[in-house]
Design an enzyme around this catalytic site. Structure first.
Site, short mmCIF file in Angstrom:
data_model
loop_
_atom_site.label_atom_id
_atom_site.label_comp_id
_atom_site.label_asym_id
_atom_site.label_seq_id
_atom_site.Cartn_x
_atom_site.Cartn_y
_atom_site.Cartn_z
N LYS A 98 58.44 38.90 86.40
CA LYS A 98 59.36 39.12 87.29
C LYS A 98 59.51 40.55 87.50
CE LYS A 98 61.04 34.93 87.90
NZ LYS A 98 60.96 34.27 89.41
N GLU A 120 70.76 36.45 89.94
CA GLU A 120 70.91 35.35 89.46
C GLU A 120 69.78 34.95 88.43
OE1 GLU A 120 68.92 35.90 92.06
OE2 GLU A 120 67.23 34.85 91.51
N SER A 386 51.72 33.65 84.41
CA SER A 386 52.94 34.21 84.75
C SER A 386 53.93 34.79 83.82
CB SER A 386 53.82 33.59 85.55
OG SER A 386 54.31 32.40 85.17
#
Lengths: 423, 267
Positions: A98, A120, A386
């Site tokens: 991220k 969010e 990830s």
């Protein structure tokens, strides 16, 4: 032919933000001018050598890029393939891919003179990555999070607060990620003059899907460079999990013009035959959610359905429009792995490679374990890992209960002979 | 002629402003919604907006979000709302617009929707998540059936976008009075009058103002600079607080003051 393809793929989306029939800008009029401004700023930044250099510096010296490409030998053996490489986004600062996107968008926000950031978050990973860059750059940060997720992910809530962000509970609707996005959009509509909204995935109105993809495609570019340096040819398969779809598109995008085959693994939750899943591409219908046209989980009246997945990061009833297009064109295959298969993926990777993955990429591993027979002995695979599993250990222990004490059937090496029993 | 156009012609002749009321269709029930439409017309309301409930109403504040949720719990669907309008058409010719997010409309099927809207007596659509760029198909399908697509403008819309919405809109232009979601606000933006002048330079369509208007005083002020006032959350909230009050009494108590204030101005 690959070269021609490469050009065609890299030209997407078109000037209106469409990937074939998907994408676009379906938002209240109040936001349209801001989206046009953002599109311009993102385009200018992409062409600006200084911007790229600055971002690259932060990716390297703050986030920890380049991430390793780990040769997972024991897991490859268990799967019966020649090579399995793991792209280690789990080793990045804050624990997941991220941060590639939040660094890029925060720098962009500053370029546009916006001093306040909103985001969010579902599981809290994107929220933490946003709070982190806001602390780094001295930006005000408000994170919307569903009340239910706040209760499930107390640790990440604490991390965000420690980083100086305000975590705003969302009590509307289903009190999860989908409602957090709604609330963030409402905030943005209200404070659009001074606020930038950092969307965490390749969803939302144009230019978000393309912009987040571009920031995340560092994953695939780096993978390609690392493989080239190691003298390896393009992998036969690229595999990644798909929720909104940012880590997968990040890995896939630079390879779209290659001959590598690609598999996106969605969350099948308790099974595709049940109502409790998040397999938007497998079972959704075309619709509009959160600002773009894509595939959406919905009922016959067009009401959005609740998604379900053991992994909060995949628990979303929509998916990025580019994925919908890649599915439609057949360039990428989309499959799904259940909660249980993901848990087996966690165990297999933990016990065979010494890496505890987050539940999200564990879906990709779980899928491979279950469908080993689809792959040839000569195949080489790259899987995007990830995120790391620290955030999930409590939930994993809850889900597996005492069974976690039992011997895992998917151990290779030490119990290689048991491998054949695995189903 | 579309009932909306007819209504605005009539208002213009009388030098009156339009008072438009939004109801969340199906809250508390579709039967009640139908009764309210008739009662509101008796009180002098000029146009009705019926909100189609949606699970993710991202342009709405808490009042309409909750009303939408209640309507969904009552299994209110677009199909039932169309049937409700069709039934109302036996009793009233008040212009009725549906205000809906795009997804329920897409699911229904746009060509079928245009046909059924016309057949049921729906006069127009307002779709808050559909800007003119994306609305060409919807608008042309609706136009083919004589149903108006009303586009929205906001305080953040630059001149280029004002032209775009002005060209695409039919019936009237919906000006969003504030940067924000629907709901009750204590103060109106001081910019409204100036912004409306900008819009008027681009279009001869009536311009109606909504979002944040809840008191007679606000209605009066907005009416003095626009062609119509749209009241939503204030009425929806009052209705939620008095679910068992009869439609006639409700309209008299909560809507009559707004009508007087909003319509009085032009006289």
């Amino acid at each position: 032919m690959p070269n021609k393809n490469k050009k065609a793929w890299s030209r997407l989306p078109d000037s209106r933000g469409y990937f074939g029939p998907y994408g676009g800008r379906y938002v209240p009029e109040t936001l349209m001018a801001a989206l046009e401004e953002l599109e311009k700023a993102a385009r200018a930044a992409r062409r600006d050598k200084n911007f790229r250099k600055t971002l690259d510096g932060y990716l390297r010296n703050f986030a920890g890029r380049p991430t390793p490409l780990t040769d997972a030998r024991r897991l490859a053996k268990l799967l019966g393939v020649r090579r399995l490489l793991l792209k280690r986004e789990d080793l990045l600062h804050t624990g997941a891919h991220k941060i590639n996107n939040t660094l890029g968008q925060a720098l962009l926000a500053m370029r546009m003179g916006k001093q306040r950031i909103i985001a969010e978050t579902g599981a809290g990973q994107h929220g933490v990555a946003t709070a982190t860059v806001c602390a780094l750059f001295g930006l005000e940060c408000d994170v919307y999070m569903g009340q239910e997720d706040i209760e499930r992910q107390a640790l990440n809530v604490f991390r965000m607060r420690l980083l100086g962000a305000r975590v705003i509970p969302v009590k509307a609707g289903s009190r999860t990620l989908k409602d957090a996005v709604n609330e963030a959009i409402r905030d943005w509509v209200t404070h659009v003059e001074n606020t930038h909204y950092i969307i965490g995935s390749v969803i939302g109105p144009h230019p978000y899907p393309a912009m987040v993809r571009d920031f995340q495609s560092v994953i695939g570019k780096e993978t390609a460079a690392q493989m080239k340096r190691a003298g390896l040819s393009d992998p036969d398969y690229l595999v990644a999990c798909v929720g909104g779809g940012s880590n997968s598109i990040g890995l896939f995008y630079p390879y779209l013009g290659s001959k590598s085959r690609m598999i996106g693994v969605e969350a099948a939750g308790e099974g595709l035959h049940t109502a409790r899943h998040a397999a938007t591409l497998s079972l959704g219908k075309t619709g509009v959610l959160h600002g773009s046209k894509s595939e959406v989980l919905q009922d016959g009246d067009g009401q959005i359905r609740l998604a379900h997945s053991i992994s909060a990061g995949l628990d979303y009833p929509g998916v990025g429009p580019e994925h919908a297009y890649l599915k439609k064109t057949g360039r990428v295959s989309y499959v799904a792995a259940t909660d249980k298969e993901a848990l087996l993926g966690v165990k297999a990777l933990s016990e065979n490679e010494g890496i505890i993955p987050a539940l999200e990429p564990a879906h990709a591993i779980g899928y491979l374990l279950k469908h080993r027979s689809l792959f040839k002995k000569s195949d080489s695979l790259v899987v995007c890992l990830s995120g790391r599993g620290d955030k999930d250990v409590e939930q994993i222990s809850k889900m597996t209960g005492t069974k976690s004490e039992a011997r895992n059937p998917c151990l290779a090496g030490r119990q290689a002979k048991q491998g054949s029993k695995f189903k | 002629m579309n009932r909306i156009d007819k209504k605005f012609l009539e208002l213009r002749r009388k030098n009156e402003k339009a008072l438009i009321v939004y109801l969340a269709a199906g809250d508390p029930s579709l039967a009640k919604t139908g009764e309210l439409v008739l009662a509101l017309e008796k009180e002098g309301v000029d146009l009705i907006e019926l909100g189609v409930p949606f699970s993710d109403p991202l342009a709405d504040g808490p009042v309409i979000q909750e009303a939408s949720g209640r309507a969904l719990k009552k299994h209110t669907t677009l199909k039932k709302i169309l049937a409700c309008v069709a039934a109302l058409r036996k009793k009233t010719q008040i212009p009725i617009l549906l205000m809906s997010y795009l997804n329920p409309l897409l699911r229904y099927g746009l060509p079928a929707l245009a046909r059924d809207a016309k057949k049921s007596g729906v006069d127009g659509f307002i779709v808050p998540d559909l800007p003119p760029e994306e609305g060409r198909q919807v608008a042309s399908l609706m136009r083919g059936r004589g149903v108006h697509e009303v586009f929205l403008l906001a305080p953040t819309s630059p001149p280029k976008r004002i032209r775009l919405a002005a060209r695409a809109s039919r019936g009237f232009i919906y000006y969003v009075s504030l940067t924000g979601v629907t709901g009750i606000r204590r103060k109106l933006s001081a910019e409204i009058g100036r912004k409306l002048k900008g819009i008027r330079r681009e279009s001869r369509l009536p311009v109606c103002v909504g979002f944040g208007i809840s008191t007679p005083d606000q209605a009066r002020k907005v009416a003095s600079v626009s062609d119509g006032v749209i009241v939503g959350s204030a009425v929806v909230k009052a209705l939620a607080a008095h679910p068992s009050m009869g439609a006639a009494e409700f309209s008299r108590r909560f809507v009559r003051p707004l009508v007087r204030a909003g319509k009085g101005e032009g006289r």
